[in-house]
Write an enzyme that holds these catalytic residues in place. Structure first.
Site, PDB file in Angstrom:
ATOM      1  NE  ARG A 226      14.392  45.690  49.460  1.00  0.00           N
ATOM      2  CZ  ARG A 226      14.161  44.723  48.564  1.00  0.00           C
ATOM      3  NH1 ARG A 226      13.060  44.023  48.640  1.00  0.00           N
ATOM      4  NH2 ARG A 226      15.034  44.461  47.605  1.00  0.00           N
TER       5      ARG A 226
ATOM      6  N   GLY B 153      20.042  48.061  38.052  1.00  0.00           N
ATOM      7  CA  GLY B 153      19.325  46.796  38.086  1.00  0.00           C
ATOM      8  C   GLY B 153      20.201  45.583  37.797  1.00  0.00           C
TER       9      GLY B 153
ATOM     10  N   GLY C 173      10.245  37.297  42.450  1.00  0.00           N
ATOM     11  CA  GLY C 173       9.704  37.286  41.098  1.00  0.00           C
ATOM     12  C   GLY C 173       8.839  36.044  40.879  1.00  0.00           C
TER      13      GLY C 173
ATOM     14  N   GLY D  75      24.175  45.953  45.044  1.00  0.00           N
ATOM     15  CA  GLY D  75      23.007  46.606  45.648  1.00  0.00           C
ATOM     16  C   GLY D  75      23.337  47.369  46.915  1.00  0.00           C
TER      17      GLY D  75
HETATM   18  C1  UD1 Z   1      15.729  39.523  42.648  1.00  0.00           C
HETATM   19  C2  UD1 Z   1      14.959  39.107  41.386  1.00  0.00           C
HETATM   20  C3  UD1 Z   1      13.720  38.333  41.807  1.00  0.00           C
HETATM   21  C4  UD1 Z   1      14.133  37.126  42.629  1.00  0.00           C
HETATM   22  C5  UD1 Z   1      15.008  37.537  43.818  1.00  0.00           C
HETATM   23  C6  UD1 Z   1      15.599  36.321  44.471  1.00  0.00           C
HETATM   24  C7  UD1 Z   1      15.411  40.837  39.723  1.00  0.00           C
HETATM   25  C8  UD1 Z   1      14.845  42.001  39.001  1.00  0.00           C
HETATM   26  N1  UD1 Z   1      14.589  40.264  40.640  1.00  0.00           N
HETATM   27  O1  UD1 Z   1      14.880  40.400  43.390  1.00  0.00           O
HETATM   28  O2  UD1 Z   1      12.986  37.910  40.671  1.00  0.00           O
HETATM   29  O3  UD1 Z   1      12.962  36.470  43.089  1.00  0.00           O
HETATM   30  O4  UD1 Z   1      16.106  38.373  43.381  1.00  0.00           O
HETATM   31  O5  UD1 Z   1      16.347  36.680  45.591  1.00  0.00           O
HETATM   32  O6  UD1 Z   1      16.517  40.425  39.467  1.00  0.00           O
HETATM   33  N2  UD1 Z   1      22.176  44.070  42.392  1.00  0.00           N
HETATM   34  C9  UD1 Z   1      23.207  44.582  41.667  1.00  0.00           C
HETATM   35  N3  UD1 Z   1      23.007  45.706  40.924  1.00  0.00           N
HETATM   36  C10 UD1 Z   1      21.788  46.332  40.861  1.00  0.00           C
HETATM   37  C11 UD1 Z   1      20.725  45.788  41.615  1.00  0.00           C
HETATM   38  C12 UD1 Z   1      20.945  44.647  42.365  1.00  0.00           C
HETATM   39  O7  UD1 Z   1      24.315  44.056  41.695  1.00  0.00           O
HETATM   40  O8  UD1 Z   1      21.706  47.351  40.169  1.00  0.00           O
HETATM   41  C13 UD1 Z   1      22.405  42.865  43.219  1.00  0.00           C
HETATM   42  C14 UD1 Z   1      22.078  43.051  44.684  1.00  0.00           C
HETATM   43  O9  UD1 Z   1      23.235  43.458  45.418  1.00  0.00           O
HETATM   44  C15 UD1 Z   1      21.585  41.687  45.119  1.00  0.00           C
HETATM   45  C16 UD1 Z   1      21.067  41.055  43.834  1.00  0.00           C
HETATM   46  O10 UD1 Z   1      21.559  41.843  42.768  1.00  0.00           O
HETATM   47  O11 UD1 Z   1      22.632  40.878  45.616  1.00  0.00           O
HETATM   48  C17 UD1 Z   1      19.541  41.050  43.785  1.00  0.00           C
HETATM   49  O12 UD1 Z   1      19.072  42.367  43.928  1.00  0.00           O
HETATM   50  P1  UD1 Z   1      17.836  42.712  44.873  1.00  0.00           P
HETATM   51  O13 UD1 Z   1      17.549  44.147  44.778  1.00  0.00           O
HETATM   52  O14 UD1 Z   1      18.007  42.122  46.200  1.00  0.00           O
HETATM   53  O15 UD1 Z   1      16.690  41.915  44.072  1.00  0.00           O
HETATM   54  P2  UD1 Z   1      15.362  41.329  44.633  1.00  0.00           P
HETATM   55  O16 UD1 Z   1      14.359  42.423  44.757  1.00  0.00           O
HETATM   56  O17 UD1 Z   1      15.601  40.505  45.816  1.00  0.00           O
HETATM   57 CA    CA Z   2      17.251  40.254  47.223  1.00  0.00          CA
END
Ligand code: UD1
Ligand code: CA
Length: 464
Positions: free
Chosen positions: A15, A78, A138, A11
């Site tokens: 934010r 995602g 979530g 990610g």
């Molecule tokens: C995510 C969950 C949410 C949960 C929360 C807990 C999803 C869709 N949602 O939301 O249900 O309550 O975590 O903390 O999974 N990442 C990738 N590749 C991407 C997008 C994200 O590796 O394309 C990684 C990010 O670096 C991060 C993690 O996945 O470490 C979670 O992503 P983030 O965007 O923070 O998800 P949340 O909105 O927090």
């Molecule tokens: Ca997160």
């Protein structure tokens, strides 16, 4: 158990509003991703795969410890897409998947989840929690019989659904290979354009397979999406660390203002005053006192050492019963002997100071090797730099250096020699000798009278 781990850390951290990839933002001096890696390592997995994307190179460079595998998610589509990319590197068996932005997760909670998952023979298990004060997670949906039916992101849930389902998704999942096989059934979310890993929960549930969400302490799940959450997480880590050292017999006069990094160690009966920073791999011995305003970075401090107010110690060692400060600066690669004293406004750089030696006031010691029981007078300076090279000064044991002396390196002062105050030493001084280098004093009588014609009188009192 054949366990693999996948950490999602691609990610961008939009934010965070930062040029630094989110995974590398630091909580108490360490990137938050490092905490997650340390927690999973205690499970002794066969493989740890880190999914990188934003700032992949920087993340890899900072985090790699030769025991991690990295995969690249080129386009951030995602969390579901991130896991599909890592899937190729996984062998058959159990996979623990977790977000790289939850540094408070503990090994104990992960072990509990794995145990429950195995005991109940689930295809998929994950951590959930309830906390009204933590927004944006979530939501775990359950049917009337309490069975998990899916996860819906907070932003996609209706107000009615939010009222009904207050169990939140922790973002930590255990899956068997059979669950991973469903990854390609995840559809792109139409409003965000992302593939949500969370959708796999609904898919597994609809397939009639065994799954469950297990509650864990909300604190451990706290993810970091913005700077405020980074502070909150750092604050919790700080309290955890200080409480650990208090339990081991360390006194903190004001734990709110002391910062202790995770790898630091502190011996019992040491007292830590307010506004102190113990950073990096610092170790502090027993019975020490660390007064206010000290910052120690990668320092090794012996037993019964006193570090006085506003002292900075970087990558240096201090022997037992020594004292440093107030307002002293030990720069990297300095070694201070037992019972030595480094006093007010003294700077030491890349130097060895022998046992019992003292530099009590206003001194610069750079690139010097000083024996034991040497006395360095106030205002002494080692002139270690000729504009091109750094040169060493050797001061053998028992030497006495008078105040305001300059020792022009390279130079050696032999054992038990004396340097008279105000000297500029450019040549070696043999053992036991006295070196004086100053213009002979002349005293001109009645100078005041000669200049002003008035005999000098004793002043009475003072003018205000
Ligand atoms: C995510 C969950 C949410 C949960 C929360 C807990 C999803 C869709 N949602 O939301 O249900 O309550 O975590 O903390 O999974 N990442 C990738 N590749 C991407 C997008 C994200 O590796 O394309 C990684 C990010 O670096 C991060 C993690 O996945 O470490 C979670 O992503 P983030 O965007 O923070 O998800 P949340 O909105 O927090
Ligand atoms: Ca997160």
């Amino acid at each position: 158990m054949n366990l693999s781990v996948v950490i999602l850390a691609a990610g961008r951290g939009k934010r965070m509003r930062s040029d630094v990839p989110k995974a590398l933002h630091e909580a108490l001096g360490r990137p938050m991703l490092r905490y997650v890696i340390d927690a999973v390592k205690t499970l002794k997995p066969a493989k740890i795969i880190v999914v990188t994307g934003s700032g992949a190179e920087a993340v890899r460079e900072r985090i790699d410890d030769n025991r991690l595998s990295f995969v690249l998610q080129k386009t951030l589509l995602g969390t579901g897409n991130a896991l599909s990319i890592a899937k190729k590197g996984l062998k058959k068996g159990t996979v623990l998947v977790l977000n790289g932005d939850c540094p408070l997760i503990t090994a104990k909670t992960l072990k509990n989840l794995l145990t429950k998952h195995k005991r109940n023979n689930h295809l998929l298990s994950f951590l959930s929690f309830t906390d009204d004060t933590m927004p944006g997670y979530g939501r775990v949906f359950r049917d009337d019989r309490g069975r998990v039916t899916g996860i819906v992101e907070d932003k996609h849930a209706t107000p009615t659904e939010k009222r009904r389902f207050n169990e939140l998704n922790g973002g930590v999942y255990v899956m068997e290979s059979g669950a991973l096989a469903y990854l390609n059934r995840i559809k792109k979310n139409t409003s965000s354009g992302e593939y949500y890993l969370t959708d796999i929960v609904g898919i597994v549930s609809r397939a009639g397979k065994s799954l469950e969400a297990y509650n864990c302490p909300a604190e451990e799940i706290r993810g970091v999406n913005n700077r405020e959450e980074l502070y909150e997480v750092s604050d919790i880590l700080k309290k955890r660390i200080i409480s650990k050292w208090m339990k081991k017999g360390v006194t903190f006069i004001d734990p709110h203002t002391a910062i202790v990094h995770a790898p630091v160690s502190i011996g019992r009966d040491t007292v830590i005053y307010p506004n102190t920073y113990l950073e990096g791999e610092t170790s502090i011995g027993k019975d020490c006192i660390i007064y206010p305003g000290a910052r120690i970075y990668n320092g090794t401090i012996g037993n019964s050492v006193i570090i006085k107010d506003n002292t900075l110690i970087e990558e240096s060692r201090v022997g037992h019963k020594a004292s440093v400060g107030p307002c002293a600066h030990l720069r990297p690669l300095s070694v201070i002997g037992r019972c030595a004293k480094i006093g007010n406004f003294v700077e030491v750089k890349k130097s060895n100071i022998g046992d019992g030696s003292k530099a009590s006031h206003l001194t610069y010691i750079g690139d010097a090797d000083i024996g034991s029981n040497v006395n360095i007078g106030a205002g002494t300076i080692t002139c270690n730099y000729d504009g091109k090279n750094k040169l060493r000064t050797v001061i053998e044991s028992g030497v006495f250096i008078g105040s305001d002396s300059q020792l022009v390196a390279p130079v050696t002062i032999g054992k038990n020699a004396y340097i008279a105050a105000g000297a500029t030493i450019t040549k070696n001084v043999p053992p036991g000798a006295l070196a004086i280098s100053r213009v002979k004093q002349q005293t001109l009588e009645d100078w005041h009278k000669r200049k002003t014609g008035v005999k000098s009188k004793k002043k009475k009192g003072c003018k205000r």
